[in-house]
Write a protein that holds these residues in place. Structure first.
Motif, PDB file in Angstrom:
ATOM      1  N   VAL A 105       0.872  -1.185   0.000  1.00 14.79           N
ATOM      2  CA  VAL A 105       0.000   0.000   0.000  1.00 14.79           C
ATOM      3  C   VAL A 105       0.908   1.234   0.000  1.00 14.79           C
ATOM      4  N   GLY A 106       1.317   1.656  -1.178  1.00  7.95           N
ATOM      5  CA  GLY A 106       2.212   2.792  -1.267  1.00  7.95           C
ATOM      6  C   GLY A 106       1.536   4.091  -0.859  1.00  7.95           C
ATOM      7  N   VAL A 107       2.294   4.978  -0.224  1.00  7.73           N
ATOM      8  CA  VAL A 107       1.784   6.291   0.165  1.00  7.73           C
ATOM      9  C   VAL A 107       2.661   7.408  -0.398  1.00  7.73           C
ATOM     10  N   GLN A 108       3.508   7.062  -1.344  1.00  5.08           N
ATOM     11  CA  GLN A 108       4.472   8.014  -1.885  1.00  5.08           C
ATOM     12  C   GLN A 108       4.634   7.733  -3.372  1.00  5.08           C
ATOM     13  N   VAL A 133       8.425  16.107   2.423  1.00  6.94           N
ATOM     14  CA  VAL A 133       7.873  14.746   2.538  1.00  6.94           C
ATOM     15  C   VAL A 133       6.576  14.771   3.332  1.00  6.94           C
ATOM     16  N   TYR A 134       6.585  15.482   4.441  1.00 11.70           N
ATOM     17  CA  TYR A 134       5.393  15.513   5.294  1.00 11.70           C
ATOM     18  C   TYR A 134       4.236  16.257   4.638  1.00 11.70           C
ATOM     19  N   GLY A 182      10.273   3.144   9.738  1.00 10.16           N
ATOM     20  CA  GLY A 182       9.115   3.131  10.627  1.00 10.16           C
ATOM     21  C   GLY A 182       8.892   4.446  11.341  1.00 10.16           C
ATOM     22  N   LYS A 183       9.320   5.556  10.730  1.00 10.81           N
ATOM     23  CA  LYS A 183       9.246   6.821  11.463  1.00 10.81           C
ATOM     24  C   LYS A 183       8.477   7.928  10.734  1.00 10.81           C
ATOM     25  N   ASP A 184       8.509   7.966   9.411  1.00 11.39           N
ATOM     26  CA  ASP A 184       7.888   9.075   8.677  1.00 11.39           C
ATOM     27  C   ASP A 184       6.565   8.638   8.031  1.00 11.39           C
ATOM     28  N   ARG A 185       6.620   7.798   7.020  1.00 13.57           N
ATOM     29  CA  ARG A 185       5.379   7.300   6.428  1.00 13.57           C
ATOM     30  C   ARG A 185       4.563   6.529   7.466  1.00 13.57           C
ATOM     31  N   THR A 186       5.243   5.676   8.213  1.00 10.68           N
ATOM     32  CA  THR A 186       4.573   4.959   9.301  1.00 10.68           C
ATOM     33  C   THR A 186       4.182   5.920  10.412  1.00 10.68           C
ATOM     34  N   ARG A 208      11.240  14.688  14.216  1.00 12.65           N
ATOM     35  CA  ARG A 208      11.205  15.923  14.995  1.00 12.65           C
ATOM     36  C   ARG A 208       9.751  16.323  15.156  1.00 12.65           C
ATOM     37  N   ALA A 209       9.432  16.865  16.306  1.00 11.85           N
ATOM     38  CA  ALA A 209       8.060  17.321  16.525  1.00 11.85           C
ATOM     39  C   ALA A 209       7.638  18.309  15.446  1.00 11.85           C
ATOM     40  N   GLU A 210       8.595  19.122  14.956  1.00 17.62           N
ATOM     41  CA  GLU A 210       8.256  20.109  13.932  1.00 17.62           C
ATOM     42  C   GLU A 210       7.798  19.442  12.638  1.00 17.62           C
ATOM     43  N   TYR A 211       8.345  18.269  12.321  1.00 20.23           N
ATOM     44  CA  TYR A 211       7.909  17.567  11.111  1.00 20.23           C
ATOM     45  C   TYR A 211       6.430  17.190  11.232  1.00 20.23           C
ATOM     46  N   LEU A 212       6.083  16.579  12.352  1.00 19.45           N
ATOM     47  CA  LEU A 212       4.689  16.165  12.546  1.00 19.45           C
ATOM     48  C   LEU A 212       3.779  17.386  12.640  1.00 19.45           C
TER      49      LEU A 212
END
Length: 259
Positions: free
Chosen positions: A83-86, A121-122, A156-160, A217-221
């Motif tokens: 299930v691609g998201v990118q 990315v985000y 397991g940190k950005d897309r996930t 980083r919290a700023e990314y989210l």
């Protein structure tokens, strides 16, 4: 759980999303929803534990470049879904090949560009068609498909991470707890550090140019949630107008995953 706090030391970012409290006083059920880094590297020592989690659905959020290079080990009896998201052809999506080209890597990530890349990315995870389709699929599978379920990307940190933030927010977990879960990935990046340091050496980029891509980083989210508000007006509008999730799906998700 192992003595070092990792459910699977060979996949250190494999963890249960259960236990979070919601604003309404309910709790996310344990043992039904897991998030992880890549699942190609499960060791023989961890295989029995991995099979013992009762995973019945494995959702791979990676691009075909990543899936083809490092296929998952699928637990016995589990359904596998790519299930691609990118957008797999977007700049930076074929990450390993990009970093193998020194000139392209320098232009893409050198002199502070890696941080700008991460914010991009985000933003894309919120608005790109592939992301909207993929995250809708993830939520629907969590609501209606077989459980237990694990979803993962490479680190397991950005897309996930956005997938977990989305699911927990839909379940009614408050933003502070969502962010805390997201930041937990920083303690679990040993595998990522190993291969990113190798890629850094091959690309000729200094580690400080690569480091913004190796941690959350919290700023990314925050930027993703901010982009939701900017584009859709609210998280609820994003769910309805962007992800096009039905009320029935959301009700099934909450009934299944909350106690």
């Amino acid at each position: 759980m192992t003595n070092d706090g990792f459910l699977l030391p060979s996949a250190p970012n494999f963890r249960d999303l259960g236990g979070h409290r919601t604003r309404e006083g309910r709790t996310v059920r344990d043992g039904l929803l897991y998030r992880s880094d890549a699942l190609h590297s499960i060791s023989e020592q961890d295989r029995a534990a991995y099979d013992g989690f009762g995973i019945r659905q494995l959702i791979d959020l990676r691009t075909h470049h990543e899936r083809d290079r490092l296929p998952d080990l699928v637990p016995e009896g589990a359904e596998y879904a790519a299930v691609g998201v990118q957008n797999a052809e977007a700049p930076g999506a074929n990450f390993v090949d990009l970093l193998a080209d020194r000139e392209r890597a320098r232009k893409a990530f050198g002199n502070g560009a890696a941080e700008r890349f991460m914010f991009g990315v985000y933003r894309d995870l919120v608005t790109e068609d592939e992301a909207l389709d993929g995250y809708r699929d993830l939520v629907e599978r969590a609501a209606k498909g077989p459980t237990a379920l694990v979803f993962h990307c490479s680190a397991g940190k950005d897309r996930t991470g956005w997938g977990a933030a989305l699911l927990l927010t839909l379940l009614g977990v408050d933003r502070g707890a969502v962010t805390a879960d997201y930041l937990t990935s920083n303690e679990r990046q040993a595998n990522t550090d190993h291969w990113m340091r190798q890629l850094s050496r091959h690309s000729g980029l200094p580690w400080e140019d690569v480091e913004p891509m190796t941690r959350v980083r919290a700023e990314y989210l925050d930027s993703a949630f901010g982009h939701v508000d900017e584009v859709y007006g609210s998280f609820d509008n994003y769910v309805v107008d962007g992800l096009k999730l039905s009320g029935g799906t959301l009700e099934s998700l909450r009934e299944r995953l909350l106690v």
